[in-house]
Design an enzyme around this catalytic site. Structure first.
Site, PDB file in Angstrom:
ATOM      1  N   GLY A   6       6.235  40.395 116.406  1.00  0.00           N
ATOM      2  CA  GLY A   6       5.637  39.583 115.418  1.00  0.00           C
ATOM      3  C   GLY A   6       6.612  38.669 114.579  1.00  0.00           C
ATOM      4  CE1 TYR A   7      11.339  39.353 115.089  1.00  0.00           C
ATOM      5  CE2 TYR A   7      12.575  37.567 115.573  1.00  0.00           C
ATOM      6  CZ  TYR A   7      12.513  38.859 115.280  1.00  0.00           C
ATOM      7  OH  TYR A   7      13.687  39.679 115.162  1.00  0.00           O
ATOM      8  CB  SER A   8       5.803  32.896 116.607  1.00  0.00           C
ATOM      9  OG  SER A   8       6.902  32.828 117.280  1.00  0.00           O
ATOM     10  CD  GLU A  19      13.186  36.829 122.400  1.00  0.00           C
ATOM     11  OE1 GLU A  19      13.513  36.886 121.313  1.00  0.00           O
ATOM     12  OE2 GLU A  19      12.368  36.002 122.869  1.00  0.00           O
ATOM     13  CB  SER A  68      12.071  25.268 122.089  1.00  0.00           C
ATOM     14  OG  SER A  68      12.900  24.641 121.319  1.00  0.00           O
TER      15      SER A  68
HETATM   16  C1  LIG Z   1       5.580  37.073 129.154  1.00  0.00           C
HETATM   17  C2  LIG Z   1       6.603  37.266 128.235  1.00  0.00           C
HETATM   18  C3  LIG Z   1       6.828  36.352 127.116  1.00  0.00           C
HETATM   19  C4  LIG Z   1       7.786  36.563 126.483  1.00  0.00           C
HETATM   20  N1  LIG Z   1       7.796  35.713 125.300  1.00  0.00           N
HETATM   21  C5  LIG Z   1       8.904  36.107 124.180  1.00  0.00           C
HETATM   22  C6  LIG Z   1       8.790  35.376 123.216  1.00  0.00           C
HETATM   23  O1  LIG Z   1       8.335  34.057 123.191  1.00  0.00           O
HETATM   24  N2  LIG Z   1       9.491  35.741 122.049  1.00  0.00           N
HETATM   25  C7  LIG Z   1      10.236  36.760 122.205  1.00  0.00           C
HETATM   26  O2  LIG Z   1      10.605  37.006 121.167  1.00  0.00           O
HETATM   27  N3  LIG Z   1      10.535  37.322 123.455  1.00  0.00           N
HETATM   28  C8  LIG Z   1       9.781  36.994 124.641  1.00  0.00           C
HETATM   29  N4  LIG Z   1       9.968  37.589 125.786  1.00  0.00           N
HETATM   30  C9  LIG Z   1      10.859  38.704 125.844  1.00  0.00           C
HETATM   31  C10 LIG Z   1      12.243  38.441 126.224  1.00  0.00           C
HETATM   32  O3  LIG Z   1      12.390  37.193 125.966  1.00  0.00           O
HETATM   33  C11 LIG Z   1      12.758  38.873 127.451  1.00  0.00           C
HETATM   34  O4  LIG Z   1      12.027  39.051 128.422  1.00  0.00           O
HETATM   35  C12 LIG Z   1      13.781  39.910 127.190  1.00  0.00           C
HETATM   36  O5  LIG Z   1      14.697  40.014 126.137  1.00  0.00           O
HETATM   37  C13 LIG Z   1      14.523  40.646 128.555  1.00  0.00           C
HETATM   38  O6  LIG Z   1      15.510  41.471 127.967  1.00  0.00           O
HETATM   39  P1  LIG Z   1      16.457  42.325 128.831  1.00  0.00           P
HETATM   40  O7  LIG Z   1      17.211  41.229 129.956  1.00  0.00           O
HETATM   41  O8  LIG Z   1      17.592  42.972 127.960  1.00  0.00           O
HETATM   42  O9  LIG Z   1      15.414  43.284 129.481  1.00  0.00           O
HETATM   43  P2  LIG Z   1      15.543  43.605 131.153  1.00  0.00           P
HETATM   44  O10 LIG Z   1      16.207  42.532 131.896  1.00  0.00           O
HETATM   45  O11 LIG Z   1      14.416  44.097 131.458  1.00  0.00           O
HETATM   46  O12 LIG Z   1      16.704  44.874 131.085  1.00  0.00           O
HETATM   47  C14 LIG Z   1      16.690  46.233 130.691  1.00  0.00           C
HETATM   48  C15 LIG Z   1      17.668  46.830 131.485  1.00  0.00           C
HETATM   49  O13 LIG Z   1      16.662  47.482 132.455  1.00  0.00           O
HETATM   50  C16 LIG Z   1      17.385  47.170 133.650  1.00  0.00           C
HETATM   51  N5  LIG Z   1      16.280  46.617 134.335  1.00  0.00           N
HETATM   52  C17 LIG Z   1      15.528  45.397 134.384  1.00  0.00           C
HETATM   53  N6  LIG Z   1      14.405  45.224 135.311  1.00  0.00           N
HETATM   54  C18 LIG Z   1      14.543  46.477 135.889  1.00  0.00           C
HETATM   55  C19 LIG Z   1      13.347  46.897 136.622  1.00  0.00           C
HETATM   56  N7  LIG Z   1      12.457  46.342 137.299  1.00  0.00           N
HETATM   57  N8  LIG Z   1      13.421  48.554 136.881  1.00  0.00           N
HETATM   58  C20 LIG Z   1      14.471  48.961 136.271  1.00  0.00           C
HETATM   59  N9  LIG Z   1      15.396  48.604 135.343  1.00  0.00           N
HETATM   60  C21 LIG Z   1      15.189  47.486 135.122  1.00  0.00           C
HETATM   61  C22 LIG Z   1      18.100  45.935 133.303  1.00  0.00           C
HETATM   62  O14 LIG Z   1      19.307  46.052 134.170  1.00  0.00           O
HETATM   63  C23 LIG Z   1      18.559  46.278 131.913  1.00  0.00           C
HETATM   64  O15 LIG Z   1      19.685  47.057 131.852  1.00  0.00           O
HETATM   65  C24 LIG Z   1       8.694  37.664 126.579  1.00  0.00           C
HETATM   66  C25 LIG Z   1       8.694  38.432 127.613  1.00  0.00           C
HETATM   67  C26 LIG Z   1       7.545  38.162 128.526  1.00  0.00           C
HETATM   68  C27 LIG Z   1       7.307  39.385 129.594  1.00  0.00           C
HETATM   69  C1  LIG Z   2       4.293  32.519 126.356  1.00  0.00           C
HETATM   70  C2  LIG Z   2       4.625  32.698 124.994  1.00  0.00           C
HETATM   71  C3  LIG Z   2       5.214  33.982 124.428  1.00  0.00           C
HETATM   72  C4  LIG Z   2       5.311  34.319 123.283  1.00  0.00           C
HETATM   73  N1  LIG Z   2       5.819  35.451 122.821  1.00  0.00           N
HETATM   74  C5  LIG Z   2       6.313  35.555 121.456  1.00  0.00           C
HETATM   75  C6  LIG Z   2       5.911  36.647 120.903  1.00  0.00           C
HETATM   76  O1  LIG Z   2       5.936  38.052 121.515  1.00  0.00           O
HETATM   77  N2  LIG Z   2       6.525  37.034 119.754  1.00  0.00           N
HETATM   78  C7  LIG Z   2       6.976  36.103 118.937  1.00  0.00           C
HETATM   79  O2  LIG Z   2       7.177  36.023 117.671  1.00  0.00           O
HETATM   80  N3  LIG Z   2       6.790  34.736 119.337  1.00  0.00           N
HETATM   81  C8  LIG Z   2       6.382  34.498 120.644  1.00  0.00           C
HETATM   82  N4  LIG Z   2       6.393  33.136 121.243  1.00  0.00           N
HETATM   83  C9  LIG Z   2       6.759  32.082 120.357  1.00  0.00           C
HETATM   84  C10 LIG Z   2       7.737  31.350 120.717  1.00  0.00           C
HETATM   85  O3  LIG Z   2       9.077  31.869 119.961  1.00  0.00           O
HETATM   86  C11 LIG Z   2       7.594  29.838 119.866  1.00  0.00           C
HETATM   87  O4  LIG Z   2       6.516  29.142 120.597  1.00  0.00           O
HETATM   88  C12 LIG Z   2       8.776  28.940 120.071  1.00  0.00           C
HETATM   89  O5  LIG Z   2       9.773  29.380 119.006  1.00  0.00           O
HETATM   90  C13 LIG Z   2       8.520  27.423 119.743  1.00  0.00           C
HETATM   91  O6  LIG Z   2       7.609  27.382 118.431  1.00  0.00           O
HETATM   92  P1  LIG Z   2       6.485  26.491 118.391  1.00  0.00           P
HETATM   93  O7  LIG Z   2       5.395  26.858 119.824  1.00  0.00           O
HETATM   94  O8  LIG Z   2       5.585  26.542 117.254  1.00  0.00           O
HETATM   95  O9  LIG Z   2       6.879  25.126 118.781  1.00  0.00           O
HETATM   96  P2  LIG Z   2       7.245  24.076 117.768  1.00  0.00           P
HETATM   97  O10 LIG Z   2       8.336  24.610 116.791  1.00  0.00           O
HETATM   98  O11 LIG Z   2       6.242  23.366 117.297  1.00  0.00           O
HETATM   99  O12 LIG Z   2       8.080  22.859 118.792  1.00  0.00           O
HETATM  100  C14 LIG Z   2       7.731  21.881 119.290  1.00  0.00           C
HETATM  101  C15 LIG Z   2       8.372  21.023 120.217  1.00  0.00           C
HETATM  102  O13 LIG Z   2       9.362  20.577 119.124  1.00  0.00           O
HETATM  103  C16 LIG Z   2      10.642  20.776 119.459  1.00  0.00           C
HETATM  104  N5  LIG Z   2      11.757  20.785 118.336  1.00  0.00           N
HETATM  105  C17 LIG Z   2      11.281  21.648 117.299  1.00  0.00           C
HETATM  106  N6  LIG Z   2      12.305  21.352 116.116  1.00  0.00           N
HETATM  107  C18 LIG Z   2      13.293  20.805 116.822  1.00  0.00           C
HETATM  108  C19 LIG Z   2      14.520  20.161 116.325  1.00  0.00           C
HETATM  109  N7  LIG Z   2      15.178  20.745 115.118  1.00  0.00           N
HETATM  110  N8  LIG Z   2      15.259  19.639 117.203  1.00  0.00           N
HETATM  111  C20 LIG Z   2      14.603  19.318 118.233  1.00  0.00           C
HETATM  112  N9  LIG Z   2      13.407  19.494 118.835  1.00  0.00           N
HETATM  113  C21 LIG Z   2      12.851  20.514 118.147  1.00  0.00           C
HETATM  114  C22 LIG Z   2      10.605  22.247 120.309  1.00  0.00           C
HETATM  115  O14 LIG Z   2      11.768  22.302 120.940  1.00  0.00           O
HETATM  116  C23 LIG Z   2       9.346  21.970 120.883  1.00  0.00           C
HETATM  117  O15 LIG Z   2       9.755  21.155 122.092  1.00  0.00           O
HETATM  118  C24 LIG Z   2       5.907  32.985 122.539  1.00  0.00           C
HETATM  119  C25 LIG Z   2       5.614  31.664 122.928  1.00  0.00           C
HETATM  120  C26 LIG Z   2       5.168  31.687 124.237  1.00  0.00           C
HETATM  121  C27 LIG Z   2       4.815  30.463 124.947  1.00  0.00           C
END
Ligand SMILES: Cc1cc2nc3c(=O)[nH]c(=O)nc-3n(C[C@H](O)[C@H](O)[C@H](O)COP(=O)(O)OP(=O)(O)OC[C@H]3O[C@@H](n4cnc5c(N)ncnc54)[C@H](O)[C@@H]3O)c2cc1C
Ligand SMILES: Cc1cc2nc3c(=O)[nH]c(=O)nc-3n(C[C@H](O)[C@H](O)[C@H](O)COP(=O)(O)OP(=O)(O)OC[C@H]3O[C@@H](n4cnc5c(N)ncnc54)[C@H](O)[C@@H]3O)c2cc1C
Lengths: 397, 379
Positions: free
Chosen positions: A127-129, A244, A382
C-alpha cells in the site's frame, strides 16, 4: 575474472533441475499449458513445496531462513525456475516486506512475521501509491493519528496489486503533517481483515482483476505494527523500492520468453517459410537477444562485482528500465508473430469462457498480455522517474 | 497542387462528426459493444438513411454522392476518432470498391442496397496459414453446373456476425500460393453450409471463424473473371489499407489530444506533469507522428488510381509509416498516463487497443517495408 560454472555449480544446477522435475506439480503445469488463469492456491502450491525444501528465500540471510547460496547459485536458481516455466512466487512478502522486516523490524516483528512469510501463511500486498501520489510518492496523504497504543488510519490507496487475496499489507502513512514531506512518513503493517478496510477492483486493459483501490476508514493499527521509527518510514520505503526494482529486471524469465517467441516464429508461416526466416523478424529477435545479454551481464556485475553485498543501489534503476523495456518488446514480438489470431478476445463474455479459444494455443493471450505489460514501465516507479534517479544519484546532475 | 477539401467533402465531415458526437460518446459505445449483438443497428440505419453517408463514395447513378477514396478516408477518420465499430470498411470500402471495379449488373443490383443500409458485407479473405499473403488460399470453389461449391475455413472475419453478405476469396484453380486461379465471390451470408463461430475482438468489434462446408453458390456470385481475381483483390485490399490508415489518423489524433489534456490536469511534484520537459518532447514527437500519418494517408489515397506498382509502393509506404506511428503514439499515450492508462476505465486505453490492431491489419510495418523494397529498390 571467470564466467564458467565451477564443478560445484554444475552439481548444484543438476540438483536444482532434478528437484524441479520431480516436484513441480503436474496440475499446475497442465493449467499453464492450457493458458488458464492462476488462482491464489496455484501460487501457494509451489511456494509450499519450496518452503518444505528450505529453498523459498534464496536472497535472505541464513539466520532468517535464507539458503546461504552464493550469487552464482542464486543466478542458477532463477535460470532453472524460469527455464522450467515455474509459476512466479509472489514478491510482496518474500522480496519486499520480508527484507524490510529483517533489516528494520523489532525482534518481535521478526519472530512473528518472517516465519509466516516463508511458510506462505500470509499473503502480502503493497500500500504505497495513492490517487494523487503516484510518481510523487512522498506526497502521500493517508494519515495515521495516535490514539493510546494504536494509530487510527484514514485514507485511500490505489493500484494495490492482488490486495483481494491479501492477509496483510505494508502501508506508507503520514504521521507528521508539519514536517518536510519525506520526514513525516511511517511504515505500518496492517491486517487486511481489520474493520474499516474496503478493497475495490480495478479492471485493466487485458480484462484482468489484478489491481485494486483500498479504502481505509478509521482503521485501528497497534503501534507495535510500525516498522522502524515513527516518521522514518521513508528509509524503509526506499530500501524496499531498490529491492523491488532489481527483481523487475526479470532476466531469466525474459530468456525463457525469447525461447517461446522463437518457437512460435518457427511454427507460424510467412509465405513458404517459417516466420523466423523472415529477415525483419529475425533481426528484431537478434537485437532483443543481444539487449537481454547486455542486461544479464549488467545484472551479474551488480550481483557479483566489487560492490556485491552492499544491497541494491541506484544501479537497480538501470536494471528496471532495461528489463521492463525488454519484457515489453517480447510481448510485442509475440503479438506480431501470431498475426490475425491476435484479435479474438475471450475474457469476460460469460459462457464463451468455457469454450476452446480460437486459433493456436499460443495466440489467444498475445494481445491481452501485450496490453497488460505496458504496466512494466509504469509500476515500481515509472521509467521516467528511474531515469531521474540515475541522473541525480549516479550522474550527479 | 491543392490539398483543400471540396465543399461537399467538408460537409460530409461536419455532418458525420456532429452525428457521432451525439450518438457515439465513449460510454454509449462501451454499452453497445458489451451487449449481446455487440452493436446498435440504429446507428447504421441512421448513417444510411438520415445522413446518406453510405453513399458518399458511390456514383450518382447508383444513388450516391459521386465521391471515392477521399470520401472513404474522411468517413474512416471520423469513425477512428470515436472508435466506431460500424462495418463501413468491409461494406463500403471493400465490397463497394470491388463492385465499382467490376461494374455491370452486379454493381447495379448491390450498390443501392449498400447505400440504403440494407446490406452489410463482411470480407472473408484471411486463412489460418496465410498470414498477409492474399494468394495463399486453401478455400476452394469447384465448378458445379452453372454455379460453384465452396469449401474452406476463413479466419478472423471482422463484422461477420452482422453480415447479410460475404465477400470471399477462393481458389478456382492453381496451387495454394499461385497468383493464378484466385476468384472473388459475393454471396448471401445465410446460405446452407456456412458455419460460423462468433467472438468479440480485443478492439471492441465482433468477428467469426467461418467454415464453408460444401456451400452451393450461384454462378453470378463471381465478381470479375474466374481465376484472374488476384489483381482485383490486391486493389481492394490496398484501398482498405489506406482506409485503415485514415482511421488510424483519427485514433492517433485522439490519443495525442487525450494525452495533452491529461498531462495539463495531472499534478505530481506540485506541478502539472506537462511541465516536465521529457514529457513535452515526447508529446511533440507524438504530434509529428500524427501529422505525418495524416500526410501519408492523403498521399496513399491520392495514388490509389495509379498503375499497380506505383499504387502498391505508395500504399506500402503509407502503411509502414502509419503503423510505426500508431505504435509510437499509442505506447507513449499509455506511458504518459501512468497507471490510469492501463485500465478499462479511461477511453485512452481503448484507443490504444484499436491502434494496436490497426498496426497489423492488412500487413504489419515489416510486411509493407518488404513490399516497398521489392517494388522500389529492386536492383
Ligand atoms: C502484476 C504485478 C504488478 C506489480 N506491480 C508493482 C508495483 O507497481 N509496485 C510495486 O511496488 N511492486 C509491484 N510488483 C512486484 C515487484 O515489482 C517485482 O515483481 C518483485 O520485486 C520481484 O522481486 P524478486 O525478483 O526479488 O522476486 P523473484 O524474482 O520472484 O525472486 C525471489 C526468489 O525466488 C526465486 N524464484 C524466482 N522465480 C521462481 C519460481 N518460479 N520458482 C521458484 N523460485 C523462484 C528467485 O531466484 C529469487 O531468489 C508487481 C508484481 C506483479 C506480479
Ligand atoms: C499494474 C500496476 C500495479 C501496481 N501495483 C502497485 C502496488 O501493488 N502497490 C503500490 O503501492 N503501487 C502499485 N502501482 C503503482 C505504481 O507504482 C504507480 O502507478 C507509478 O508509481 C506511477 O504513478 P502514477 O500511475 O500515479 O503516474 P503519474 O505519477 O501520474 O505519472 C504519469 C506520467 O508522468 C510521468 N512523470 C511523473 N513525474 C515525472 C517527472 N518528474 N519527470 C518526468 N516524468 C514524470 C510518469 O513517468 C508517467 O509517465 C502499480 C501500478 C500498476 C500500473
Amino acid at each position: 575474472m571467470d564466467m564458467e560454472f565451477s564443478p560445484e555449480d554444475l552439481a548444484f544446477q543438476k540438483e536444482v533441475r532434478e528437484f524441479i522435475a520431480e516436484n513441480y506439480p503436474a496440475e499446475l503445469r497442465d493449467k499453464q499449458d492450457e493458458g488458464e488463469e492462476m488462482s491464489k492456491e496455484d501460487f501457494l502450491a509451489w511456494h509450499k513445496i519450496l518452503y518444505k525444501k528450505g529453498w523459498i528465500a534464496p536472497a535472505w540471510p541464513v539466520e532468517y531462513g535464507g539458503t546461504g547460496w552464493t550469487p552464482t547459485q542464486r543466478f542458477i536458481w532463477s535460470e532453472e525456475t524460469a527455464r522450467a516455466d515455474c509459476i512466479r512466487l509472489m514478491p510482496f512478502g518474500l522480496a519486499m516486506v520480508g527484507p524490510v522486516i529483517y533489516t528494520f523490524g523489532t525482534p518481535e516483528q521478526k519472530a512473528h512475521f518472517l516465519p509466516r512469510i516463508l511458510s506462505g501463511e500470509d499473503w502480502w500486498c503493497q500500500g504505497y501509491s495513492e490517487p494523487g501520489s503516484g510518481s510523487d510518492l512522498a506526497s502521500l496523504r493517508t494519515a495515521a493519528v495516535k490514539d493510546g497504543d494504536d494509530y487510527i488510519v484514514n485514507g485511500q490507496k490505489t493500484w494495490t496489486t492482488l490486495a483481494q487475496h491479501a492477509d496483510w499489507g505494508f502501508f506508507l502513512v503520514r504521521t507528521d503533517k508539519e514536517a518536510k514531506q519525506q520526514e513525516g512518513i511511517s511504515f505500518l503493517l496492517i491486517d487486511m481483515k481489520s474493520p474499516g478496510i474496503t478493497v475495490r477492483p480495478i479492471i485493466t486493459l487485458g480484462g484482468e482483476h489484478e489491481v485494486n483501490e483500498v479504502w481505509l476508514e478509521d482503521v485501528r493499527v497497534p503501534q507495535s505494527q510500525r516498522v522502524y521509527e515513527e516518521n522514518k518510514g521513508w528509509t524503509c520505503a526506499k530500501f524496499l523500492l531498490a529491492h523491488e526494482r532489481t527483481g523487475i529486471a526479470g532476466v531469466a524469465a525474459s530468456k525463457r520468453g525469447i525461447e517461446k517467441v522463437k518457437a512460435i516464429a518457427r511454427t507460424e508461416l510467412d509465405g513458404d517459410e517459417p516466420l523466423i526466416a523472415n529477415a525483419f523478424f529475425k533481426r528484431k529477435l537478434a537485437e532483443l537477444e543481444i539487449d537481454l545479454t547486455a542486461l544479464e551481464f549488467t545484472e551479474l556485475r551488480s550481483l557479483a562485482g566489487p560492490n556485491a553485498g552492499r544491497g541494491p543501489g541506484p544501479e537497480s534503476s538501470l536494471l528496471k528500465i532495461k528489463g521492463s523495456e525488454i519484457q515489453q518488446r517480447l510481448t510485442e514480438l509475440t503479438l506480431e508473430a501470431v498475426g490475425h489470431y491476435g484479435a479474438p478476445y475471450f475474457r469476460g463474455f460469460g459462457e464463451s469462457d468455457n469454450e476452446h479459444p480460437i486459433g493456436p494455443d499460443y495466440a489467444h493471450r498475445a494481445a491481452p498480455t501485450y496490453f497488460n505489460m505496458r504496466k512494466t514501465t509504469i509500476y515500481g516507479g515509472s521509467n521516467e522517474i528511474q531515469r531521474n534517479i540515475i541522473a541525480k544519484m549516479v550522474l550527479g546532475l | 497542387m491543392d490539398f483543400t477539401y471540396t465543399e461537399t467533402q467538408d460537409m460530409i465531415r461536419d455532418t458525420l462528426s456532429r452525428f457521432l458526437a451525439d450518438t457515439y460518446d465513449f460510454e454509449t459505445r462501451q454499452k453497445f459493444i458489451a451487449s449481446d449483438s455487440g452493436r446498435d443497428p440504429a446507428i447504421w440505419t441512421a448513417l444510411a438513411q438520415e445522413l446518406g453517408m453510405l453513399g458518399a463514395a458511390f456514383a450518382e447513378e447508383h444513388g450516391g454522392l459521386g465521391g471515392g477514396a477521399l470520401e472513404n478516408a474522411i468517413v474512416m477518420e471520423e469513425l477512428g476518432k470515436v472508435l466506431g465499430i460500424e462495418p463501413y470498411l468491409p461494406t463500403v470500402v471493400i465490397a463497394g470498391g470491388a463492385l465499382k471495379a467490376v461494374g455491370g449488373a452486379q454493381a447495379d443490383a448491390m450498390i443501392p442496397e449498400i447505400i440504403a443500409g440494407n446490406a452489410i458485407v463482411s470480407f472473408a479473405y484471411a486463412e489460418p496459414q496465410g498470414r498477409y499473403d492474399l494468394a495463399n488460399l486453401k478455400t476452394a470453389a469447384k465448378k458445379d453446373g452453372a454455379g460453384y461449391v465452396l469449401s474452406g475455413h476463413k479466419s478472423v472475419v471482422y463484422a461477420a456476425p452482422w453480415a447479410s453478405h460475404l465477400l470471399v476469396t477462393a481458389r478456382t484453380g492453381g496451387g495454394q500460393r499461385d497468383r493464378d486461379g484466385v476468384s472473388l465471390f459475393l454471396i448471401d451470408a445465410k446460405l446452407p453450409g456456412i458455419v460460423r463461430r462468433d467472438y468479440p475482438t480485443v478492439d471492441g468489434s465482433r468477428a467469426s471463424e467461418i467454415y464453408f462446408e460444401n456451400v452451393a453458390i450461384p454462378g453470378d456470385a463471381l465478381l470479375g473473371a474466374e481465376g484472374a481475381g488476384l489483381p482485383l483483390v490486391e486493389r481492394i485490399v490496398d484501398e482498405a489499407t489506406v482506409a485503415v490508415c485514415a482511421e488510424a489518423t483519427g485514433v492517433m489524433q485522439k490519443l495525442h489530444e487525450g494525452t495533452l489534456e491529461y498531462t495539463q490536469q495531472r499534478k505530481q511534484f506540485g506541478v502539472p506533469i506537462a511541465k516536465f520537459q521529457v514529457l513535452q518532447h515526447r508529446m511533440v514527437d507524438m504530434f509529428m507522428e500524427v501529422e505525418q500519418a495524416r500526410s501519408m494517408t492523403i498521399m496513399g489515397t491520392l495514388k490509389l488510381d495509379l498503375p499497380a506498382n506505383e499504387r502498391m509502393a505508395a500504399v506500402s509506404a503509407c502503411k509502414a509509416k502509419v503503423a510505426r506511428g500508431a505504435n509510437f503514439v499509442g505506447q507513449n499515450a499509455i506511458q504518459t498516463h501512468g497507471g490510469i492508462g492501463i485500465t478499462q476505465e479511461l477511453a485512452i486505453g481503448h484507443y490504444f487497443k484499436r491502434a494496436t490492431m490497426i498496426e497489423g491489419q492488412f500487413g504489419s510495418a515489416d510486411h509493407h517495408l518488404g513490399r516497398y523494397e521489392r517494388i522500389v529498390l529492386a536492383d
